[in-house]
Design a protein around this motif. Structure first.
Motif, PDB file in Angstrom:
ATOM      1  N   CYS A  28     -53.846  17.485  70.811  1.00 22.03           N
ATOM      2  CA  CYS A  28     -54.657  18.645  70.430  1.00 22.03           C
ATOM      3  C   CYS A  28     -55.839  18.132  69.623  1.00 22.03           C
ATOM      4  N   ALA A  29     -57.037  18.513  69.995  1.00 29.13           N
ATOM      5  CA  ALA A  29     -58.226  18.117  69.240  1.00 29.13           C
ATOM      6  C   ALA A  29     -58.435  19.077  68.077  1.00 29.13           C
ATOM      7  N   ILE A  30     -58.605  18.521  66.892  1.00 24.19           N
ATOM      8  CA  ILE A  30     -58.916  19.315  65.702  1.00 24.19           C
ATOM      9  C   ILE A  30     -60.377  19.075  65.357  1.00 24.19           C
ATOM     10  N   VAL A  31     -61.198  20.092  65.530  1.00 26.27           N
ATOM     11  CA  VAL A  31     -62.631  20.007  65.234  1.00 26.27           C
ATOM     12  C   VAL A  31     -62.873  20.590  63.849  1.00 26.27           C
ATOM     13  N   LEU A  32     -63.455  19.787  62.981  1.00 22.14           N
ATOM     14  CA  LEU A  32     -63.658  20.186  61.583  1.00 22.14           C
ATOM     15  C   LEU A  32     -65.020  20.850  61.431  1.00 22.14           C
ATOM     16  N   ALA A  33     -65.022  22.163  61.202  1.00 23.27           N
ATOM     17  CA  ALA A  33     -66.272  22.926  61.134  1.00 23.27           C
ATOM     18  C   ALA A  33     -66.298  23.855  59.933  1.00 23.27           C
ATOM     19  N   ALA A  34     -65.736  23.389  58.813  1.00 22.11           N
ATOM     20  CA  ALA A  34     -65.555  24.261  57.643  1.00 22.11           C
ATOM     21  C   ALA A  34     -66.530  23.978  56.507  1.00 22.11           C
ATOM     22  N   MET A  40     -63.477  17.411  53.319  1.00 21.38           N
ATOM     23  CA  MET A  40     -63.002  17.221  54.690  1.00 21.38           C
ATOM     24  C   MET A  40     -61.489  17.085  54.793  1.00 21.38           C
ATOM     25  N   LEU A  41     -60.868  16.374  53.854  1.00 21.58           N
ATOM     26  CA  LEU A  41     -59.425  16.194  53.943  1.00 21.58           C
ATOM     27  C   LEU A  41     -58.707  17.532  53.938  1.00 21.58           C
ATOM     28  N   SER A  42     -59.200  18.477  53.178  1.00 22.73           N
ATOM     29  CA  SER A  42     -58.554  19.791  53.135  1.00 22.73           C
ATOM     30  C   SER A  42     -58.595  20.461  54.504  1.00 22.73           C
ATOM     31  N   SER A  43     -59.653  20.229  55.267  1.00 27.29           N
ATOM     32  CA  SER A  43     -59.750  20.800  56.611  1.00 27.29           C
ATOM     33  C   SER A  43     -58.818  20.075  57.579  1.00 27.29           C
ATOM     34  N   VAL A  44     -58.704  18.762  57.437  1.00 26.04           N
ATOM     35  CA  VAL A  44     -57.747  18.013  58.249  1.00 26.04           C
ATOM     36  C   VAL A  44     -56.335  18.536  57.985  1.00 26.04           C
ATOM     37  N   GLN A  45     -56.019  18.730  56.727  1.00 26.44           N
ATOM     38  CA  GLN A  45     -54.687  19.211  56.358  1.00 26.44           C
ATOM     39  C   GLN A  45     -54.444  20.624  56.876  1.00 26.44           C
ATOM     40  N   CYS A  46     -55.471  21.454  56.840  1.00 23.19           N
ATOM     41  CA  CYS A  46     -55.347  22.804  57.389  1.00 23.19           C
ATOM     42  C   CYS A  46     -55.062  22.742  58.877  1.00 23.19           C
ATOM     43  N   GLY A  47     -55.787  21.871  59.581  1.00 20.77           N
ATOM     44  CA  GLY A  47     -55.557  21.720  61.014  1.00 20.77           C
ATOM     45  C   GLY A  47     -54.157  21.253  61.331  1.00 20.77           C
ATOM     46  N   PHE A  48     -53.667  20.248  60.594  1.00 24.84           N
ATOM     47  CA  PHE A  48     -52.309  19.742  60.814  1.00 24.84           C
ATOM     48  C   PHE A  48     -51.264  20.804  60.492  1.00 24.84           C
ATOM     49  N   ALA A  49     -51.519  21.587  59.447  1.00 23.00           N
ATOM     50  CA  ALA A  49     -50.567  22.631  59.070  1.00 23.00           C
ATOM     51  C   ALA A  49     -50.457  23.705  60.148  1.00 23.00           C
ATOM     52  N   CYS A  50     -51.558  23.943  60.863  1.00 22.64           N
ATOM     53  CA  CYS A  50     -51.579  24.990  61.889  1.00 22.64           C
ATOM     54  C   CYS A  50     -51.235  24.467  63.279  1.00 22.64           C
ATOM     55  N   LEU A  51     -51.026  23.170  63.390  1.00 17.54           N
ATOM     56  CA  LEU A  51     -50.757  22.546  64.683  1.00 17.54           C
ATOM     57  C   LEU A  51     -49.335  22.868  65.137  1.00 17.54           C
ATOM     58  N   PRO A  52     -49.194  23.451  66.327  1.00 22.39           N
ATOM     59  CA  PRO A  52     -47.837  23.706  66.834  1.00 22.39           C
ATOM     60  C   PRO A  52     -47.061  22.403  67.016  1.00 22.39           C
ATOM     61  N   ASP A  53     -45.756  22.497  67.064  1.00 24.52           N
ATOM     62  CA  ASP A  53     -44.906  21.304  67.124  1.00 24.52           C
ATOM     63  C   ASP A  53     -44.877  20.629  68.485  1.00 24.52           C
ATOM     64  N   ASN A  54     -45.462  21.261  69.512  1.00 26.29           N
ATOM     65  CA  ASN A  54     -45.332  20.713  70.860  1.00 26.29           C
ATOM     66  C   ASN A  54     -46.454  19.743  71.236  1.00 26.29           C
ATOM     67  N   VAL A  84     -60.300  24.664  66.149  1.00 30.09           N
ATOM     68  CA  VAL A  84     -61.480  24.563  65.289  1.00 30.09           C
ATOM     69  C   VAL A  84     -61.112  25.053  63.892  1.00 30.09           C
ATOM     70  N   VAL A  85     -61.319  24.197  62.906  1.00 35.55           N
ATOM     71  CA  VAL A  85     -61.027  24.564  61.515  1.00 35.55           C
ATOM     72  C   VAL A  85     -62.286  25.142  60.890  1.00 35.55           C
ATOM     73  N   LEU A  86     -62.189  26.374  60.424  1.00 31.01           N
ATOM     74  CA  LEU A  86     -63.333  27.105  59.896  1.00 31.01           C
ATOM     75  C   LEU A  86     -63.240  27.262  58.382  1.00 31.01           C
ATOM     76  N   GLY A  87     -64.399  27.508  57.778  1.00 31.29           N
ATOM     77  CA  GLY A  87     -64.461  27.725  56.338  1.00 31.29           C
ATOM     78  C   GLY A  87     -65.733  28.466  56.016  1.00 31.29           C
ATOM     79  N   TYR A 115     -58.417  29.099  59.526  1.00 36.96           N
ATOM     80  CA  TYR A 115     -59.317  29.190  58.376  1.00 36.96           C
ATOM     81  C   TYR A 115     -58.780  28.363  57.220  1.00 36.96           C
ATOM     82  N   ASN A 116     -59.643  27.505  56.689  1.00 40.49           N
ATOM     83  CA  ASN A 116     -59.285  26.665  55.546  1.00 40.49           C
ATOM     84  C   ASN A 116     -59.727  27.340  54.255  1.00 40.49           C
ATOM     85  N   ASP A 117     -58.785  27.904  53.529  1.00 40.79           N
ATOM     86  CA  ASP A 117     -59.091  28.567  52.256  1.00 40.79           C
ATOM     87  C   ASP A 117     -59.664  27.605  51.232  1.00 40.79           C
TER      88      ASP A 117
END
Length: 205
Positions: free
Chosen positions: A5-11, A79-93, A49-52, A71-73
């Motif tokens: 899964c590609a996580i695009v950081l746009a926050a 940037m690390l906070s957006s990476v972490q938001c993306g990983f947290a929202c990533l489904p397990d599959n 896409v990680v938004l902010g 959405y990254n609160d």
């Protein structure tokens, strides 16, 4: 399991640019659209896409693309906070996440594909492109590192993960310097536009 899964950081807040850089014109579209288009052409699987900052306008722009978003609160923390938001929202599959900053629309699909293929061939958990000895983007991180990514210290950033696990890192050599470039300032942006005008739409293959 789905491969990547590609996580695009746009926050980000685009403070150095002075205006929302995700929405700047680029190659007949916006910066964020070019990034999504490039990732889709590399066909990694799904795109998150990680938004902010500027979330509503970016959502409107990307609504026509087959992408997920979250959405990254804590986007003001960097940037690390957006990476972490993306990983947290990533489904397990998914087996891995491909991390690509949204301010690197010049990274061609071929470079994204190069990293994906290096990951598939190497069996390593962390893969990134290298140009003349310097590591760039995008990078792939195996899902086995999700918990560690979520607890990385803010001061260290995602790059620290490779330092912690040097034996699980694969470098994908490239002759394309775009893997090192991003758009932070107005000067950066104008330089990239000038390259497009000089060389044409060279990030499409």
């Amino acid at each position: 399991m789905i491969e990547v899964c590609a996580i695009v950081l746009a926050a980000g807040e685009s403070r150095r640019m002075g205006s929302p850089k995700m929405l700047l014109p680029f190659n007949g579209m916006t910066v964020i659209e070019q990034v999504i288009t490039n990732v889709q052409a590399a066909n990694p699987g799904d795109i998150l896409v990680v938004l902010g900052s500027g979330r509503d306008e970016i959502v409107r722009i990307i609504a026509k693309y087959a992408v997920m978003n979250c959405y990254n609160d804590n986007f003001k923390r960097g940037m690390l906070s957006s990476v972490q938001c993306g990983f947290a929202c990533l489904p397990d599959n998914y087996r891995a996440a491909l991390i690509l900053p949204g301010d690197q629309p010049m990274i061609a699909p071929r470079e994204i594909t190069r990293v994906i293929k290096a990951w598939q061939a190497s069996g390593k958990g962390i893969v990134m492109p290298v140009f003349k000895g310097r590591r760039g983007h995008p990078l792939i991180v195996d899902i086995k590192y999700r918990d560690e990514v979520l607890t990385l210290p803010e001061k260290d950033g995602l790059r620290a993960l490779a330092d912690y696990h040097p034996d699980d890192v694969q470098e994908a050599e490239t002759d394309d310097p775009s893997v090192l470039r991003d758009i932070d300032t107005r000067e950066d942006y104008l330089n990239e536009i000038n390259l497009i005008e000089r060389d044409g739409r060279d990030n499409q293959v």
